[in-house]
Design a protein around this motif. Structure first.
Motif, PDB file in Angstrom:
ATOM      1  N   UNK A 152       0.709  -1.178  -0.138  1.00 13.21           N
ATOM      2  CA  UNK A 152      -0.008   0.029  -0.038  1.00 13.21           C
ATOM      3  C   UNK A 152       0.891   1.288  -0.166  1.00 13.21           C
ATOM      4  N   UNK A 153       1.120   2.003  -1.229  1.00 10.12           N
ATOM      5  CA  UNK A 153       2.169   3.278  -0.998  1.00 10.12           C
ATOM      6  C   UNK A 153       1.330   4.192  -0.499  1.00 10.12           C
ATOM      7  N   UNK A 203       3.047   0.435   3.317  1.00 14.42           N
ATOM      8  CA  UNK A 203       2.815  -0.880   4.167  1.00 14.42           C
ATOM      9  C   UNK A 203       3.222  -2.050   3.003  1.00 14.42           C
ATOM     10  N   UNK A 204       4.054  -2.949   3.503  1.00 15.63           N
ATOM     11  CA  UNK A 204       4.306  -4.069   2.801  1.00 15.63           C
ATOM     12  C   UNK A 204       3.055  -5.356   3.192  1.00 15.63           C
ATOM     13  N   UNK A 253       5.548  -1.810   7.975  1.00 19.40           N
ATOM     14  CA  UNK A 253       6.138  -0.635   7.064  1.00 19.40           C
ATOM     15  C   UNK A 253       7.307  -0.849   6.854  1.00 19.40           C
ATOM     16  N   UNK A 254       7.534  -0.470   5.481  1.00 20.94           N
ATOM     17  CA  UNK A 254       9.014  -0.688   4.744  1.00 20.94           C
ATOM     18  C   UNK A 254       9.196   0.407   3.801  1.00 20.94           C
ATOM     19  N   UNK A 255      10.521   0.610   3.648  1.00 18.12           N
ATOM     20  CA  UNK A 255      11.071   1.600   2.710  1.00 18.12           C
ATOM     21  C   UNK A 255      11.469   0.689   1.570  1.00 18.12           C
ATOM     22  N   UNK A 256      11.248   1.088   0.418  1.00 17.41           N
ATOM     23  CA  UNK A 256      11.700   0.454  -0.952  1.00 17.41           C
ATOM     24  C   UNK A 256      12.535   1.393  -1.584  1.00 17.41           C
TER      25      UNK A 256
END
Length: 336
Positions: free
Chosen positions: A174-175, A190-191, A197-200
């Protein structure tokens, strides 16, 4: 704002932002009276601009949807902002691949549609500014566009992501925001697979497939009071990073270093015509020494002293491994 023509241009600029302006706020921004404001609105309508107005509580002025302000109606500070933005993108450090030529064309068109005085200012500023050239690979424009549209629409996405191990995996997320930090673009999301929560990093993102379906919004985790997301991510990267900072100076241009080095998590800056400085935070001095040596390019260790000592000890060990004449007592372990 005494000059009527200047005031009307300013009025067009404010309405061109797309927001709905309460009459009192608009008059205050123009430094004029509500009565003069109404006359200026009538003049704009006579010139063909569809200015909508709503009276009573919640009343406002705004340009009708689909009506754009001509691009030549830029104020001096807007000319500076547009010129600098395009010049920086043309240099490449904006981190988006393949847009340099497009930015140069847009900068040229800007000069063609502006009146003579601001056009001269834009041309002079564009010629005077020399932005830093990008060294690391950037994000693809189609990836940035697809994710930006998904953020705006509130739709979840699927995409191909290359991890630190080099393996590509399908991700669902979910970006929430696109963030530029440290000259790189990131997606904060949201992965759905890891449920967190994650940073790509976007230069590691390949194909993006919008799901065209909304996700249930979550409240983003808070940071320090008044801290923006970009500042928070930068702080998290710094505090959660590896424990040793290293700096080396390559006797080669930054682009050549970038093409040969396998680690791209640090910063690479051009220093003069044929030199580049690489800085990073690492877990192991010996490991980064090997990574740097594998580039095949000459470099000088700038610091810290412990890194220089470990690199020298490793070099001595490697020499002993191929030259029996150098073998003697086992050297002391360089690690404390």
């Amino acid at each position: 704002m005494a000059d009527t023509s200047q005031r009307i241009l300013r009025l067009l600029s404010l309405l061109g932002t797309g927001r709905a302006w309460p009459g009192a706020d608009l008059a205050e921004a123009l430094g004029t009276s509500p009565r003069s404001l109404r006359r200026d609105i009538d003049r704009l309508r006579e010139l063909g601009y569809a200015v909508e107005s709503l009276r009573g509580p919640g009343g406002h002025y705004r340009l009708a949807a689909g009506r754009a302000v001509p691009p030549l109606l830029l104020e001096d500070d807007e000319v500076v902002a547009a010129t600098l933005g395009l010049r920086i993108v043309a240099g490449g450090p904006g981190g988006v691949e393949g847009v340099e030529e497009s930015a140069e064309r847009a900068l040229a068109k800007l000069g063609q549609v502006l009146p003579s005085r601001p056009a001269r200012r834009a041309e002079a500023l564009g010629a005077a500014v020399e932005p830093e050239r990008r060294s690391w690979p950037g994000v693809r424009p189609d990836v940035l566009t697809a994710l930006g549209e998904a953020v705006a629409a509130g739709h979840w996405v699927r995409f191909l992501h290359r991890g630190r191990d080099g393996e590509e995996r399908r991700r669902r997320a979910d970006p929430y925001r696109l963030v530029m930090s440290g000259r790189r673009w990131y997606l904060y999301a949201w992965d759905r697979d890891a449920e967190g929560w994650r940073t790509f990093r976007l230069d590691r993102v390949g194909e993006v497939v919008p799901a065209r379906a909304p996700f249930v919004p979550r409240e983003m985790p808070g940071g320090e009071p008044g801290e923006g997301l970009a500042a928070r991510l930068e702080r998290d990267f710094r505090e959660g990073g590896a424990g040793h900072a290293v700096s080396v100076l390559f006797d080669a241009p930054a682009r050549e270093v970038a093409a040969r080095i396998t680690r791209v998590d640090g910063d690479l800056v051009q220093v003069g015509a044929d030199r580049a400085r690489y800085t990073a935070r690492v877990d192991s001095f010996e490991w980064i020494a090997v990574v740097l040596a594998l580039t095949g390019l000459p470099f000088t260790v700038e610091g810290p002293e412990e890194f220089a000592r470990r690199t020298a000890a490793l070099a001595d060990l490697l020499r002993r491994s191929v030259d029996p004449a150098l073998r003697g007592p086992r050297p002391a372990d360089p690690r404390p």
